[in-house]
Design an enzyme around this catalytic site. Sequence first.
Site, PDB file in Angstrom:
ATOM      1  N   CYS A 114       0.818  -1.224   0.000  1.00 15.53           N
ATOM      2  CA  CYS A 114       0.000   0.000   0.000  1.00 15.53           C
ATOM      3  C   CYS A 114       0.850   1.272   0.000  1.00 15.53           C
ATOM      4  O   CYS A 114       0.370   2.341  -0.365  1.00 15.53           O
ATOM      5  CB  CYS A 114      -0.954   0.014   1.182  1.00 15.53           C
ATOM      6  SG  CYS A 114      -2.164  -1.308   1.098  1.00 15.53           S
ATOM      7  N   HIS A 251      -3.157   7.702   1.802  1.00 16.49           N
ATOM      8  CA  HIS A 251      -3.559   6.368   1.350  1.00 16.49           C
ATOM      9  C   HIS A 251      -4.987   6.142   1.841  1.00 16.49           C
ATOM     10  O   HIS A 251      -5.314   6.426   2.985  1.00 16.49           O
ATOM     11  CB  HIS A 251      -2.609   5.326   1.923  1.00 16.49           C
ATOM     12  CG  HIS A 251      -3.075   3.918   1.701  1.00 16.49           C
ATOM     13  ND1 HIS A 251      -3.515   3.471   0.469  1.00 16.49           N
ATOM     14  CD2 HIS A 251      -3.181   2.858   2.554  1.00 16.49           C
ATOM     15  CE1 HIS A 251      -3.863   2.197   0.577  1.00 16.49           C
ATOM     16  NE2 HIS A 251      -3.678   1.810   1.825  1.00 16.49           N
ATOM     17  N   ASN A 281     -10.049   0.372  -0.629  1.00 16.12           N
ATOM     18  CA  ASN A 281      -8.587   0.399  -0.537  1.00 16.12           C
ATOM     19  C   ASN A 281      -8.012  -0.225  -1.816  1.00 16.12           C
ATOM     20  O   ASN A 281      -8.132  -1.426  -2.026  1.00 16.12           O
ATOM     21  CB  ASN A 281      -8.157  -0.387   0.709  1.00 16.12           C
ATOM     22  CG  ASN A 281      -6.656  -0.375   0.927  1.00 16.12           C
ATOM     23  OD1 ASN A 281      -5.890  -0.001   0.040  1.00 16.12           O
ATOM     24  ND2 ASN A 281      -6.236  -0.811   2.099  1.00 16.12           N
TER      25      ASN A 281
HETATM   26  O1  UT7 Z   1      -3.921  -0.591   3.237  1.00 16.07           O
HETATM   27  C1  UT7 Z   1      -3.156  -1.336   4.102  1.00 16.07           C
HETATM   28  C2  UT7 Z   1      -3.369  -0.939   5.472  1.00 16.07           C
HETATM   29  N1  UT7 Z   1      -4.606  -1.476   5.964  1.00 16.07           N
HETATM   30  C3  UT7 Z   1      -5.313  -0.759   6.806  1.00 16.07           C
HETATM   31  O2  UT7 Z   1      -4.979   0.356   7.078  1.00 16.07           O
HETATM   32  C4  UT7 Z   1      -6.486  -1.410   7.485  1.00 16.07           C
HETATM   33  C5  UT7 Z   1      -6.453  -1.085   8.938  1.00 16.07           C
HETATM   34  N2  UT7 Z   1      -7.540  -1.625   9.710  1.00 16.07           N
HETATM   35  C6  UT7 Z   1      -8.821  -1.245   9.565  1.00 16.07           C
HETATM   36  O3  UT7 Z   1      -9.140  -0.479   8.688  1.00 16.07           O
HETATM   37  C7  UT7 Z   1      -9.842  -1.736  10.562  1.00 16.07           C
HETATM   38  O4  UT7 Z   1      -9.177  -2.403  11.622  1.00 16.07           O
HETATM   39  C8  UT7 Z   1     -10.911  -2.680   9.954  1.00 16.07           C
HETATM   40  C9  UT7 Z   1     -11.868  -1.869   9.068  1.00 16.07           C
HETATM   41  C10 UT7 Z   1     -10.224  -3.762   9.155  1.00 16.07           C
HETATM   42  C11 UT7 Z   1     -11.733  -3.320  11.076  1.00 16.07           C
HETATM   43  O5  UT7 Z   1     -12.300  -2.330  11.927  1.00 16.07           O
HETATM   44  P1  UT7 Z   1     -12.231  -2.497  13.518  1.00 16.07           P
HETATM   45  O6  UT7 Z   1     -12.964  -1.373  14.094  1.00 16.07           O
HETATM   46  O7  UT7 Z   1     -10.770  -2.636  13.875  1.00 16.07           O
HETATM   47  O8  UT7 Z   1     -13.029  -3.825  13.750  1.00 16.07           O
HETATM   48  P2  UT7 Z   1     -12.552  -5.176  14.426  1.00 16.07           P
HETATM   49  O9  UT7 Z   1     -11.555  -5.877  13.571  1.00 16.07           O
HETATM   50  O10 UT7 Z   1     -12.195  -4.911  15.852  1.00 16.07           O
HETATM   51  O11 UT7 Z   1     -13.903  -6.018  14.403  1.00 16.07           O
HETATM   52  C12 UT7 Z   1     -15.009  -5.644  15.253  1.00 16.07           C
HETATM   53  C13 UT7 Z   1     -16.079  -6.684  15.095  1.00 16.07           C
HETATM   54  C14 UT7 Z   1     -15.584  -8.103  15.283  1.00 16.07           C
HETATM   55  O12 UT7 Z   1     -16.573  -8.825  15.984  1.00 16.07           O
HETATM   56  P3  UT7 Z   1     -16.421  -9.106  17.554  1.00 16.07           P
HETATM   57  O13 UT7 Z   1     -15.147  -9.887  17.686  1.00 16.07           O
HETATM   58  O14 UT7 Z   1     -16.354  -7.762  18.194  1.00 16.07           O
HETATM   59  O15 UT7 Z   1     -17.657  -9.884  17.862  1.00 16.07           O
HETATM   60  C15 UT7 Z   1     -15.477  -8.643  13.873  1.00 16.07           C
HETATM   61  O16 UT7 Z   1     -15.640 -10.040  13.810  1.00 16.07           O
HETATM   62  O17 UT7 Z   1     -16.639  -6.644  13.767  1.00 16.07           O
HETATM   63  C16 UT7 Z   1     -16.632  -7.957  13.199  1.00 16.07           C
HETATM   64  N3  UT7 Z   1     -16.450  -7.848  11.758  1.00 16.07           N
HETATM   65  C17 UT7 Z   1     -17.459  -7.624  10.894  1.00 16.07           C
HETATM   66  N4  UT7 Z   1     -18.792  -7.516  11.102  1.00 16.07           N
HETATM   67  C18 UT7 Z   1     -19.561  -7.292  10.013  1.00 16.07           C
HETATM   68  C19 UT7 Z   1     -15.289  -7.878  11.047  1.00 16.07           C
HETATM   69  N5  UT7 Z   1     -15.545  -7.704   9.738  1.00 16.07           N
HETATM   70  C20 UT7 Z   1     -16.878  -7.555   9.613  1.00 16.07           C
HETATM   71  C21 UT7 Z   1     -17.745  -7.322   8.529  1.00 16.07           C
HETATM   72  N6  UT7 Z   1     -19.060  -7.204   8.766  1.00 16.07           N
HETATM   73  N7  UT7 Z   1     -17.283  -7.213   7.248  1.00 16.07           N
END
Ligand code: UT7
Length: 324
Positions: A114, A251, A281
């Site tokens: 990225c 980005h 992304n």
């Molecule tokens: O370009 C390269 C660099 N990449 C990035 O910069 C990405 C960086 N990370 C992010 O953008 C975020 O961490 C994400 C968008 C990937 C995730 O957001 P988050 O607020 O960190 O969510 P999380 O991973 O803590 O997930 C929260 C909850 C989880 O459920 P529990 O464990 O709280 O019950 C996940 O299982 O959301 C759940 N979850 C979803 N629910 C519905 C994860 N993906 C999904 C989904 N739909 N697609």
Amino acid sequence: MIRRAVPVGIGHYLPERVVENDWFTSFLDTSDEWIRSRSGIERRHFAAEGETTSAMAVRAAQRALESAGLTAADIDGVIVATSTPDFTFPSAATMVQAGLGMKHGFAFDLQAVCAGFIFALSTAEAYIVSGQAKRLLVIGAETFSRIMDWEDRTTCVLFGDGAGALVLEAQDQPGEATDRGILATDLHSDGRFRELLYVDGGVSATQSTGVLRMEGKEVFRHAVEKLAETAHTALDRAGVSAEDVAWIVPHQANLRIITRTAQKMGIGMDRVIVTVQDHGNTSAASIPLALSVGVANGQIRRGDLLVAEAIGGGLAWGSVVLRW
Ligand code: UT7
């Protein structure tokens, strides 16, 4: 006078197929609300069957050349930042070179995931400032839809396809912070963080392509910690401050990362180019896409001071300060 790498043309290409968040709910336990609120993404473009990274890059490059009033004959080299080349080899860049009808110059791919476009800008600047090239096409192009695990809702809803291209030209400038062109760069990588964001296949290890794996929360934490810091370092090197910045061109991975980085830099969201809602992304393509959209809609104007920053797999991260 000193030689600077000055932007003289920009263009982008997005595949025709637009996929809204709701599409994913037909096969995954997810929702438009979750994707929108956690990432800021509303839709993304996916390449058509058979539509390749190099084909999209050629289209973006043609548009960049057109906007510069140049032809491929005027270009000394092509650098393509990509982690999703058409083939293991030859490089996507040599395919772009042939696609543009070039029989001269050089072409190579650069892979910093990225952060690829930041690393490519820095590389291109070094070639131009050292006198090895007068004009370069610097392209970010990706088909991340080809390395998604469609059963993993934590990753497949986040990425999209596309390409953006910039023409950089050697121009003599007074050597001041008011110069046009690339004023400073700052690059970092730290391979200890490999497991946070990687593809689980590849030529040497598995002889397969693999799919993307990400510890989203951890990558988020590193992004918020590192992006404002690298941007400040590059601004210091350029002899300018955050108040001088007309636009952050970040980005486009997550609106919450973009917002927090701007906050840490003391820059309002009215001075940030945001395209993540429409593109998702697109990895190395996201910054040139955002630049091209920002120029096309009249936000970015000649003379504006820009800071671009990115982080991705590796981890690899960095920033570039340039005056448009
Ligand atoms: O370009 C390269 C660099 N990449 C990035 O910069 C990405 C960086 N990370 C992010 O953008 C975020 O961490 C994400 C968008 C990937 C995730 O957001 P988050 O607020 O960190 O969510 P999380 O991973 O803590 O997930 C929260 C909850 C989880 O459920 P529990 O464990 O709280 O019950 C996940 O299982 O959301 C759940 N979850 C979803 N629910 C519905 C994860 N993906 C999904 C989904 N739909 N697609």
